[in-house]
Design an enzyme around this catalytic site. Structure first.
Site, PDB file in Angstrom:
ATOM      1  N   GLY A   1      28.300  33.117  -8.756  1.00  0.00           N
ATOM      2  CA  GLY A   1      28.641  34.010  -7.660  1.00  0.00           C
ATOM      3  C   GLY A   1      27.874  33.738  -6.390  1.00  0.00           C
ATOM      4  O   GLY A   1      28.202  34.294  -5.333  1.00  0.00           O
TER       5      GLY A   1
ATOM      6  N   ILE B   1      31.152  32.193 -11.720  1.00  0.00           N
ATOM      7  CA  ILE B   1      30.828  33.309 -12.601  1.00  0.00           C
ATOM      8  C   ILE B   1      29.320  33.478 -12.681  1.00  0.00           C
ATOM      9  O   ILE B   1      28.576  32.503 -12.841  1.00  0.00           O
ATOM     10  CB  ILE B   1      31.387  33.052 -14.020  1.00  0.00           C
ATOM     11  CG1 ILE B   1      32.909  32.821 -13.969  1.00  0.00           C
ATOM     12  CG2 ILE B   1      31.054  34.208 -14.962  1.00  0.00           C
ATOM     13  CD1 ILE B   1      33.467  32.144 -15.201  1.00  0.00           C
ATOM     14  N   SER B   2      28.826  34.721 -12.552  1.00  0.00           N
ATOM     15  CA  SER B   2      27.398  35.040 -12.672  1.00  0.00           C
ATOM     16  C   SER B   2      26.608  34.324 -11.586  1.00  0.00           C
ATOM     17  O   SER B   2      26.874  34.540 -10.408  1.00  0.00           O
ATOM     18  CB  SER B   2      26.917  34.701 -14.087  1.00  0.00           C
ATOM     19  OG  SER B   2      25.636  35.219 -14.334  1.00  0.00           O
ATOM     20  N   LEU B   3      25.637  33.462 -11.931  1.00  0.00           N
ATOM     21  CA  LEU B   3      24.959  32.663 -10.906  1.00  0.00           C
ATOM     22  C   LEU B   3      25.969  31.895 -10.068  1.00  0.00           C
ATOM     23  O   LEU B   3      25.739  31.603  -8.892  1.00  0.00           O
ATOM     24  CB  LEU B   3      23.961  31.705 -11.561  1.00  0.00           C
ATOM     25  CG  LEU B   3      23.387  30.554 -10.726  1.00  0.00           C
ATOM     26  CD1 LEU B   3      22.665  31.052  -9.502  1.00  0.00           C
ATOM     27  CD2 LEU B   3      22.470  29.677 -11.564  1.00  0.00           C
TER      28      LEU B   3
END
Length: 419
Positions: free
Chosen positions: A234, A230-232
């Site tokens: 990714g 999730i987020s970073l």
């Protein structure tokens, strides 16, 4: 979507929307979030802390009262919300690493979540995953259903906690019958608060021991293990998948090709080569001044640099931006991924717009780009504000990916039998 509160401060609005979003899986209630946000002074990190802490304390009190009266469901629900609100309270405080409020709120967030975890049926199991002489904190969800089932391994990114992952997919996948292992790695809150273990870009060295732990559990089907970042996460999860074939499906929520590319382009003048030279230099007074001015004027830059110094182990804005550039899947790394991969993208991403598409372009594996739009109210970073929709689409993709994988495995087994 237009801000409901904090107009003109995209960062405070995004974090409020993030908390609104967690209502989908029990992490907030709309009125509680809105009323609290309306009390906060825009751009004021201390005000943010004080108001969320007050809400968390009140809801934790509700939870304890319900628990004392043996009202399990009410206690569980209140503990979940209190956990999220305590997380919110310490979110913007990392500019002063020794601030005692950080650990107080964080520890209470974990305590509340664990109290809630014990009240689920089946309970969510806290786990400690062996890693380089210590352990990584995590949670194992047995999920609904019987027999061999797929497993999703989930980790967050730049600022999310393993407890928050409950609202970002763990609960959603568990209710679909998946087993889920959620964990915090180096740089993430569980390891930062406990051991000050900062991020590392070679994330395969983190996921490897997590998979060792997972696959040693007898209930796990090694042919159906997915990884979601999730987020970073990714970019971290794709990095791990590039080097570990035990990952059979990959989800990047949202996809990232190079973490540092967007902030460096926004804040540092010149070509990529000049930007790196400026960031590496011993002294660049003009750039240092402009970065200080940007931090004073913009909440996103101030928080991004301050949190970056905290989780990356750097001591200046320029070093922080330079270190961010190390978190990438460039130079052929993305092309090494072989498992089916889902890349999610929010059209109005506040932080990393364009990065999912860049990751997708470099993938040579079976791949899907899932774009979320303003019309769906799902266009924000990591689809906050539309978690039911996002988890539905991701869950459907995982169902299909693992169904296809099972069919292929059965066909291969049949061919071997006939031979």
């Amino acid at each position: 979507m237009n801000p409901a509160v904090f107009e003109g401060d995209d960062t405070f609005w995004f974090e409020t929307l993030r908390s609104f979003s967690h209502a989908a899986y029990g992490g907030s209630d709309f009125g509680e979030v809105l009323l609290t946000a309306q009390k906060i002074k825009p751009g004021d990190f201390d005000s943010w802390h004080d108001e969320w802490l007050a809400l968390a304390e009140r809801i934790a009190g509700e939870a304890r009262c319900s628990e004392k009266g043996a009202h399990r469901v009410s206690a569980r629900d209140s503990f979940l919300r209190a956990s999220n609100y305590y997380r919110m309270a310490e979110f913007f405080l990392h500019g002063t690493h020794a601030d005692p409020r950080i650990n107080v709120a964080f520890d209470l967030s974990v305590t509340c979540f664990r109290s809630a975890a014990a009240l689920f049926d089946p309970p969510i199991e806290p786990v400690e995953i062996p890693f380089e002489g210590t352990t990584l904190p995590g949670y194992f969800y047995r999920g609904n259903g019987v027999g061999a089932r797929p497993t999703v391994v989930i980790h967050s990114g730049f600022d999310g906690t393993v407890e928050e992952n409950h609202f970002f997919g763990a609960a959603a996948f568990a209710e679909r019958g998946y087993r889920v292992l959620s964990f915090d790695g180096p740089g993430q809150p569980g390891m930062m608060h406990r051991e000050r273990m900062v991020f590392r870009p070679d994330w395969e060295t983190v996921v490897g021991p997590v998979l060792d732990y997972l696959l040693a559990r007898p209930e796990i089907d090694p042919a159906r293990v997915a990884l979601m970042g999730i987020s970073l996460g990714g970019v971290l999860a794709p990095r791990a998948a590039a080097f570990d074939p035990r990952i059979k499906a990959l989800v990047a929520l949202d996809g990232v090709y190079n973490l540092g590319e967007n902030p460096v382009q926004q804040l540092v003048p010149g070509s990529p080569e000049l930007q790196r030279a400026l960031l590496r230099a011993d002294s660049v007074p003009g750039l240092d001044t402009s970065l200080a001015q940007a931090m004073a004027a913009r909440t996103d830059v101030r928080w991004g640099i301050q949190n970056g110094e905290w989780v990356l182990g750097t001591d200046s804005p320029r070093k922080t931006l330079l270190r961010m550039l190390d978190f990438n899947v460039a130079d052929g790394v993305a092309e090494r991924i072989t498992c089916p991969t889902l890349v999610c993208s929010g059209a109005s991403d506040l932080f990393l717009v364009g990065q999912p598409e860049k990751l997708y372009e470099h993938l040579t594996c079976p791949k899907t780009l899932l774009s979320f739009t303003p019309e769906e109210a799902a266009d924000a970073h990591a689809q906050v504000g539309a978690m039911r929709l996002a988890c539905s689409r991701i869950g459907d993709w995982l169902d299909e990916a693992f169904s296809t994988a099972r069919v292929r495995a059965d066909m291969y087994a049949g061919q071997r039998t006939r031979t």
